[in-house]
Scaffold this active site. Structure first.
Site, short mmCIF file in Angstrom:
data_model
loop_
_atom_site.label_atom_id
_atom_site.label_comp_id
_atom_site.label_asym_id
_atom_site.label_seq_id
_atom_site.Cartn_x
_atom_site.Cartn_y
_atom_site.Cartn_z
N HIS A 1 8.49 28.81 -11.16
CA HIS A 1 9.52 27.80 -10.96
C HIS A 1 9.07 26.73 -9.94
CE1 HIS A 1 13.67 26.21 -10.82
NE2 HIS A 1 13.46 26.05 -9.52
N ARG B 1 0.84 -1.18 0.00
CA ARG B 1 0.00 0.00 0.00
C ARG B 1 0.89 1.24 0.00
NH1 ARG B 1 -5.19 -1.27 0.75
NH2 ARG B 1 -5.70 0.90 1.18
N GLY C 1 14.45 10.72 -14.03
CA GLY C 1 15.23 11.26 -15.14
C GLY C 1 15.12 12.75 -15.35
N ALA C 2 14.43 13.47 -14.45
CA ALA C 2 14.30 14.91 -14.61
C ALA C 2 15.60 15.60 -14.20
CB ALA C 2 13.15 15.44 -13.76
N HIS D 1 8.23 21.01 -16.64
CA HIS D 1 8.36 20.97 -18.09
C HIS D 1 8.09 19.56 -18.59
CE1 HIS D 1 12.27 19.35 -16.88
NE2 HIS D 1 12.40 18.87 -18.09
N ASN E 1 15.60 21.69 -27.33
CA ASN E 1 16.46 21.27 -26.23
C ASN E 1 17.89 21.76 -26.47
OD1 ASN E 1 18.15 19.54 -24.45
ND2 ASN E 1 16.22 18.50 -24.07
N CYS F 1 -12.02 -2.39 -31.59
CA CYS F 1 -10.77 -1.88 -31.01
C CYS F 1 -10.57 -2.51 -29.64
CB CYS F 1 -10.83 -0.36 -30.90
SG CYS F 1 -9.57 0.36 -29.83
N GLN G 1 8.63 17.17 -22.51
CA GLN G 1 9.50 17.14 -23.68
C GLN G 1 8.79 16.50 -24.86
OE1 GLN G 1 13.77 16.14 -22.91
NE2 GLN G 1 13.05 15.67 -20.82
#
Length: 350
Positions: free
Chosen positions: A112, A23, A158-159, A165, A75, A195, A167
């Site tokens: 920010h 949990r 991975g930020a 932001h 980038n 589908c 990408q």
């Protein structure tokens, strides 16, 4: 008893480790450390990025100056480059080609400190419109075959920048994962005339065990064969193969569902690192009508280890039924909205 479950889209098997039954309180959520220093995505620092390719900004303000509320820039350290050449070269048994593609950063708000789930729904709508408009523009280059919109939140996801932001990375070939999904959609359509994801939605709504949130236009749910704890998908009820064909009423609804889903995740699990990926049909390719686009939110609460890397199978310690129940029962306490914009007037630079 642990249970193997099969993903109906790509035929991938997942172990749901029901006996572990983790949990939210059982996970140690890594906390992001504030880096400080100069942020290249903040207003006033526009010169720290390449020139913007799209901006929603106040009337009368100039490109690459303050006054924007959503801004898209190439980038600064791209994984691929649009000026690269096409063409595959042979090197013995290997194929090689130049690093063709496009890599852009969508600055989702001027503030920010804002998180995506703290944005006003109207501000979030503007982010979605930016994704859509850049997708439409990038596909004009017929060398590009797939446009991946994604967001990394948190250092372990991975930020590399704190400022909120997402990408966009466009590639000259269709990724293997999308090819597998395309084949899954086509095979199901050929055998049933329907589908597979539309049928998944119908069953989820009928059973109501894994649904987190539903509206007239979208359903948020924990997939039956979830790979990750608290994995959540947001899927349009209408069969729609191309995200870029999204309409205004859908954008409004998607902003509401996405914000609520992320808030529920934050309030239940404590704002975990996550990757968010938008799966849509390839571009400049034939025969994509069978695809059904969807948004996947993938929390990073567990670590892929030897078994996952060696087999491609995932072990998920949180059954999706439990995850959906936890998320569904959250009372969503909305933070003060952050909306920096006015009437949208896109300024796009070719």
């Amino acid at each position: 008893m642990p249970e193997w479950r099969k993903d109906p889209l790509v035929k991938r098997w997942v172990v749901i480790a029901t006996e572990r039954g983790k949990r939210p309180c059982d996970f140690k959520v890594p906390q992001n450390e504030k880096k400080g220093g100069r942020c290249p995505l903040c207003p006033g620092h526009e010169g720290d990025t390449p020139p913007e390719v799209l901006a929603f900004r106040e009337r009368g303000t100039s490109p690459d100056m303050p006054g924007w509320w959503v801004r898209v820039v190439p980038n600064k350290f791209p994984a691929v480059r649009i000026e690269a050449q096409t063409g595959v070269r042979r090197h013995g048994v290997y194929d090689v080609m130049d690093g063709l593609g496009a890599h852009e950063v969508v600055v989702e708000a001027p503030d920010h400190e804002a998180y995506l789930d703290a944005l006003d729904e109207r501000q979030l709508e503007e982010v979605i419109w930016a994704w859509q408009q850049r997708s439409l523009d990038l596909r004009r280059d017929t060398r590009l075959k797939y446009i991946q919109i994604f967001k990394n939140f948190g250092q372990t996801a991975g930020a590399s920048l704190e400022h909120t932001h997402s990408q966009i990375l466009a590639t000259p070939m269709v990724p293997v994962d999308i090819q597998e999904e395309m084949q899954g959609f086509k095979h199901y359509a050929w055998s049933t005339g329907r589908c597979v994801l539309c049928d998944v939605l119908a069953q989820e709504v009928s059973e109501r065990q894994r649904v987190v949130l539903e509206t007239d236009k979208f359903i948020s749910f924990a997939p039956f064969a979830s790979r990750f704890p608290f994995e959540t998908w947001i899927v349009p009820r209408e069969h729609q193969h191309d995200f870029a064909s999204i309409r205004e009423e859908q954008v409004r609804d998607l902003a509401r569902v996405l914000r609520s889903t992320l808030l529920r995740l934050r309030q239940s699990v404590g704002g975990p690192p996550f990757n968010m990926v938008l799966h849509t049909a390839p571009v400049n390719e034939p025969d994509t009508i069978h695809y059904h686009w969807h948004l996947e939110i993938l929390p990073r609460l567990t670590i892929m280890a030897g078994f996952e890397l060696g087999t491609g199978f995932y072990i998920n310690p949180t059954p999706p039924e439990m995850a959906a129940e936890v998320l569904r029962e959250q009372e969503v306490f909305c933070p003060p909205p952050v909306y920096a914009g006015g009437e949208r007037e896109a300024v796009q630079y070719v």
